[in-house]
Every structure is written in structure tokens, then in C-alpha cells.
Motif scaffolding. Structure first.
Motif, PDB file in Angstrom:
ATOM      1  N   GLN A   1     -41.196 -47.878 -52.184  1.00 44.96           N
ATOM      2  CA  GLN A   1     -40.758 -49.253 -52.436  1.00 44.96           C
ATOM      3  C   GLN A   1     -41.911 -50.238 -52.228  1.00 44.96           C
ATOM      4  O   GLN A   1     -42.081 -51.185 -53.007  1.00 44.96           O
ATOM      5  N   ALA A   2     -42.696 -50.016 -51.179  1.00 51.36           N
ATOM      6  CA  ALA A   2     -43.828 -50.908 -50.899  1.00 51.36           C
ATOM      7  C   ALA A   2     -44.859 -50.851 -52.020  1.00 51.36           C
ATOM      8  O   ALA A   2     -45.401 -51.879 -52.443  1.00 51.36           O
ATOM      9  N   VAL A   3     -45.150 -49.640 -52.509  1.00 50.32           N
ATOM     10  CA  VAL A   3     -46.135 -49.488 -53.588  1.00 50.32           C
ATOM     11  C   VAL A   3     -45.611 -50.135 -54.870  1.00 50.32           C
ATOM     12  O   VAL A   3     -46.350 -50.862 -55.556  1.00 50.32           O
ATOM     13  N   ALA A   4     -44.360 -49.886 -55.210  1.00 52.44           N
ATOM     14  CA  ALA A   4     -43.795 -50.458 -56.433  1.00 52.44           C
ATOM     15  C   ALA A   4     -43.804 -51.982 -56.370  1.00 52.44           C
ATOM     16  O   ALA A   4     -44.145 -52.656 -57.355  1.00 52.44           O
ATOM     17  N   GLU A   5     -43.430 -52.537 -55.235  1.00 54.50           N
ATOM     18  CA  GLU A   5     -43.423 -53.989 -55.086  1.00 54.50           C
ATOM     19  C   GLU A   5     -44.817 -54.575 -55.268  1.00 54.50           C
ATOM     20  O   GLU A   5     -45.007 -55.577 -55.971  1.00 54.50           O
ATOM     21  N   ALA A   6     -45.818 -53.935 -54.654  1.00 48.97           N
ATOM     22  CA  ALA A   6     -47.185 -54.449 -54.733  1.00 48.97           C
ATOM     23  C   ALA A   6     -47.708 -54.423 -56.162  1.00 48.97           C
ATOM     24  O   ALA A   6     -48.294 -55.400 -56.644  1.00 48.97           O
ATOM     25  N   PHE A   7     -47.505 -53.315 -56.869  1.00 50.96           N
ATOM     26  CA  PHE A   7     -48.071 -53.207 -58.215  1.00 50.96           C
ATOM     27  C   PHE A   7     -47.322 -54.047 -59.236  1.00 50.96           C
ATOM     28  O   PHE A   7     -47.853 -54.333 -60.311  1.00 50.96           O
ATOM     29  N   ARG A   8     -46.089 -54.462 -58.920  1.00 52.75           N
ATOM     30  CA  ARG A   8     -45.388 -55.400 -59.795  1.00 52.75           C
ATOM     31  C   ARG A   8     -45.880 -56.828 -59.616  1.00 52.75           C
ATOM     32  O   ARG A   8     -45.679 -57.669 -60.484  1.00 52.75           O
ATOM     33  N   TYR A   9     -46.518 -57.095 -58.495  1.00 51.01           N
ATOM     34  CA  TYR A   9     -46.892 -58.469 -58.139  1.00 51.01           C
ATOM     35  C   TYR A   9     -48.243 -58.810 -58.782  1.00 51.01           C
ATOM     36  O   TYR A   9     -49.254 -58.153 -58.508  1.00 51.01           O
ATOM     37  N   PRO A  10     -48.321 -59.835 -59.643  1.00 53.16           N
ATOM     38  CA  PRO A  10     -49.567 -60.134 -60.364  1.00 53.16           C
ATOM     39  C   PRO A  10     -50.758 -60.394 -59.443  1.00 53.16           C
ATOM     40  O   PRO A  10     -51.885 -59.972 -59.756  1.00 53.16           O
TER      41      PRO A  10
END
Length: 406
Positions: A205-214
Motif C-alpha cells: 500500500q505504501a509503495v502504490a501510494e507513493a508511485f501514484r503521487y506526482p
């Protein structure tokens, strides 16, 4: 039973700074071995550069996993494991007789050791143990320690090569890396600070959130440029200066000056990050690098021009590290800081791979480093531009209901 107390500020900074001083200090002198090793082994500069490129890529890949382990089981265990791998890699660098063995030891092993003994792991401890209002400053202190290590260790490494020969010098340094293990004991964190009970997200979840964030992606793009520039200069500038007819002592003094002025630059960047927008600090650093390189190439080369350039580029050298990591902590929090810093640093190491490898590849093809110098200028302008839109505030997350008290 009393709850465990957080580590003191002085203890975190002292042990963390000494570890980074030794780990980064040894690394910054690798350019001094380019000519001795290639001449002794009858290898091309591209062979040496490829091993250093693999090292930077290994560092980036393993940095993600080292960060995960440090967040999960504690930084001290990762640091002690890294010290052992570092010693094995340095010994392998001294004893390798084929390009493949050299790439595996100097490249893969030492790169993995760097992942376990440098910023991502140390900054995870700082993020968990240092209050937010002092975090950017503390990261600046740790980065300044790595810079002091360059100032301290590069002349030492040059002296060891001159007095003991390049192989024995590497074996001495292999033994020195084991000092990291006892220093790691000073960074043993209270169990509750690395416990999964304090995490609101899984790793995925942490990785997905970070890579979605511009803004995270923009930071990665800027850090790619940082890696390209500093590793190309650090590894190839000694040979570039010799090609221009300057003595080997000029290269040693130049690298030492980069380390000395980087102490001031990284500390200043960390301190300024407490008072002004860190994205603006990053943009100024990258644009300043582009200007410094352009002027260095434009003026006649001499020891004086080399020393002035080294001082200026040194002030801007690793000063990107504290604001970049402080932004990551400010956006996403500290629960997965080592891992997310590892992902950002992976981008840095892809740039490092290309910078060091292209330097050797294009030199062997053209007999000159000019193309890579000018590419460094263009990338510096690019990095300055992409850091300006970065948003530094904490990411908005859905509010989760607090658990009911028993």
C-alpha cells in the motif's frame, strides 16, 4: 515494566555520522583506483567503469530491500550485515583477476554493502527517533558527515596507494569497514519503533501510494540527475585531469575539496530546509551545478580552476540529500521512510550507472569526456525545472476510526 525510551539525539547523530563517514568516505575515493587497476590488469577504462556502474545499480536495487528490512527488523542488524559484505567486497576488489570477478565483487557486493550502510538506513533511524522540527537539520548533519568522510578518507586512500600499493591499500580498507559493526550497536532502536503495530499501511500500500503521487515521481526524476552528475565527476574527474596534463596530487586535492565544501553545503541545505521550501532549495542546487560545470569547461584548465570548481561543486554535491529525504518524510510519514527513500535512491543509482558507464564508454569511443560533461549541464537544468512543482505537504489520507479501548 518500563516502556523503552527513544534514542537520544546525540547518540543517533554520533553513531550515524561515524558510519556514514566511513562508508561514504571509502566510496568517494574509488576514482583513485581507476588508473592503477586498469594499468596493472591491462583492462580498459570501460571495464573499470562498468564495475562501478554495476556497483551503483546494485546499491539502488538493494537499497529498496535494505530499507524494507531496516523498517521491519531494525537498522542495527542491517548495518552489521552490511559491514561484513563491505569487507568481502573490498577484499574481492583487491584480489579479482578477471573483469567478471571484478564486476561481481566491486560491483554487486560493494553496492549491496552501500545499500546497508548509508543514507536510506541511517535516515530511517533519524526519521523515527528525531522530532519533525529537527529532522531536516539532523539529516543535514548526517549528510555532512558523509562529506567529511570524503575530505578525510580520499587523501588517506591516496596515501595508502602510494605507500602500500593499490592491492594492499584495498585490503587495509576492507578491514576498516568492519568498524561499522560495533557502531551499529549504538543505533539499536526500541522494539516499539519498528513494530508493525504502528503502521497504518502495508508495504504494498505504501509503495502504490507513493508511485501514484506526482511529487514522488518528480523527486525521483531529480535524484536521477543527481546520481548521474556526482558519480561521473567523482569517478572520472581524476582521469580527466591527468589527461589534461595535471599531476595526480591535483585530483586527490580536488576530491578532498569536494568533500570539505560538501560538509558546509549539506549542513546548510539541511538547516535551510527547516525554514524555507525544500523544492526551491533543490532547484537552486541543480541549476547551480549546471552553471558551475559550464564555467569549468569554458575557462582554461589549471590547478587553480580545478580547486575553485571543486569547492563550488562540493558545496552543491550531496546537499540534495537532506531536502529530498525530508520531503519524502513530510509527505508520507516515517513508518516506511527507509523503504521509500530507497526507491528514490534507486532512481539516483540508475543515473549513477549511466553517468559512470557513459563516461568510460564514450571516452573509449571518442577519446574525450566532453559529451558527458555537456549532458550533465543539460540534465542539471532539467532537474531544476522538475523540482519546482513538488508539493511538500503531508499527503491526504482517509481518516481511519481509532480502535476502541478495552
Amino acid at each position: 515494566m518500563n516502556s523503552p525510551q527513544p534514542l537520544s539525539l546525540q547518540r543517533v547523530l554520533l553513531c550515524g555520522a561515524l558510519i556514514v563517514t566511513l562508508s561514504m568516505g571509502i566510496r568517494h575515493g574509488f576514482g583513485l583506483w581507476l588508473q592503477p587497476i586498469t594499468q596493472a590488469q591491462d583492462w580498459s577504462r570501460q571495464t573499470f567503469s562498468f564495475a562501478l556502474a554495476v556497483q551503483n545499480l546494485s546499491w539502488g536495487v538493494m537499497g529498496v530491500f535494505a530499507g524494507m528490512m531496516a523498517d521491519r527488523i531494525g537498522a542495527s542488524k542491517v548495518l552489521m550485515m552490511g559491514a561484513l559484505v563491505y569487507a568481502l567486497g573490498m577484499a574481492g576488489m583487491a584480489l579479482s583477476t578477471t573483469p567478471l570477478m571484478f564486476a561481481l565483487t566491486t560491483g554487486v557486493l560493494i553496492g549491496a554493502a552501500h545499500a546497508c550502510t548509508t543514507y536510506a538506513v541511517i535516515y530511517g533511524v533519524i526519521g523515527r527517533q528525531i522530532p519533525a522540527e529537527k529532522r531536516s537539520w539532523a539529516m543535514g548533519v548526517a549528510a555532512a558527515a558523509g562529506s567529511f568522510g570524503q575530505f578525510l578518507m580520499v587523501p588517506v586512500e591516496g596515501h595508502l596507494i602510494a605507500q602500500l600499493g593499490w592491492q594492499n591499500a584495498l585490503l587495509v580498507l576492507a578491514a576498516a569497514t568492519l568498524i561499522i559493526a560495533p557502531l551499529a550497536l549504538g543505533l539499536r532502536e526500541p522494539r516499539h519503533t519498528t513494530s508493525h503495530a504502528h503502521r497504518d499501511q502495508s508495504i504494498a500500500q505504501a509503495v502504490a501510494e507513493a508511485f501514484r503521487y506526482p511529487s514522488f515521481r518528480l523527486l525521483m526524476a531529480g535524484y536521477f540527475v543527481c546520481g548521474f552528475q556526482v558519480v561521473f565527476i567523482g569517478v572520472h574527474m581524476p582521469s580527466y585531469l591527468r589527461d589534461k596534463g595535471l599531476g595526480p596530487e591535483v585530483a586527490s586535492y580536488a576530491l578532498a575539496l569536494i568533500g570539505l565544501f560538501n560538509v558546509f553545503g549539506t549542513y546548510a541545505a539541511g538547516s535551510l530546509g527547516q525554514r524555507m521550501a525544500r523544492r526551491k532549495i533543490l532547484a537552486a542546487i541543480y541549476f547551480g551545478r549546471a552553471i558551475a560545470i559550464a564555467i569549468f569547461l569554458a575557462v582554461p584548465i589549471s590547478p587553480v580552476s580545478v580547486y575553485v570548481f571543486s569547492a563550488v561543486i562540493g558545496f552543491l554535491w550531496l546537499s540534495t540529500v537532506p531536502p529530498t529525504n525530508a520531503i519524502v518524510a513530510g509527505i508520507f510519514g516515517v513508518s516506511h521512510l527507509s523503504m521509500l527513500s530507497g526507491f528514490v535512491f534507486f532512481s539516483h543509482q540508475i543515473g549513477s550507472f549511466l553517468g559512470v558507464w557513459l563516461g568510460g564508454f564514450l571516452y573509449d569511443r571518442t577519446g574525450s569526456y566532453d559529451v558527458v560533461w555537456w549532458l550533465s549541464i543539460a540534465l542539471g537544468v532539467f532537474a531544476a525545472i522538475v523540482n519546482l512543482p513538488v508539493r511538500e505537504g503531508a499527503i491526504a489520507r482517509p481518516v481511519r476510526p481509532a480502535p476502541q479501548a478495552a
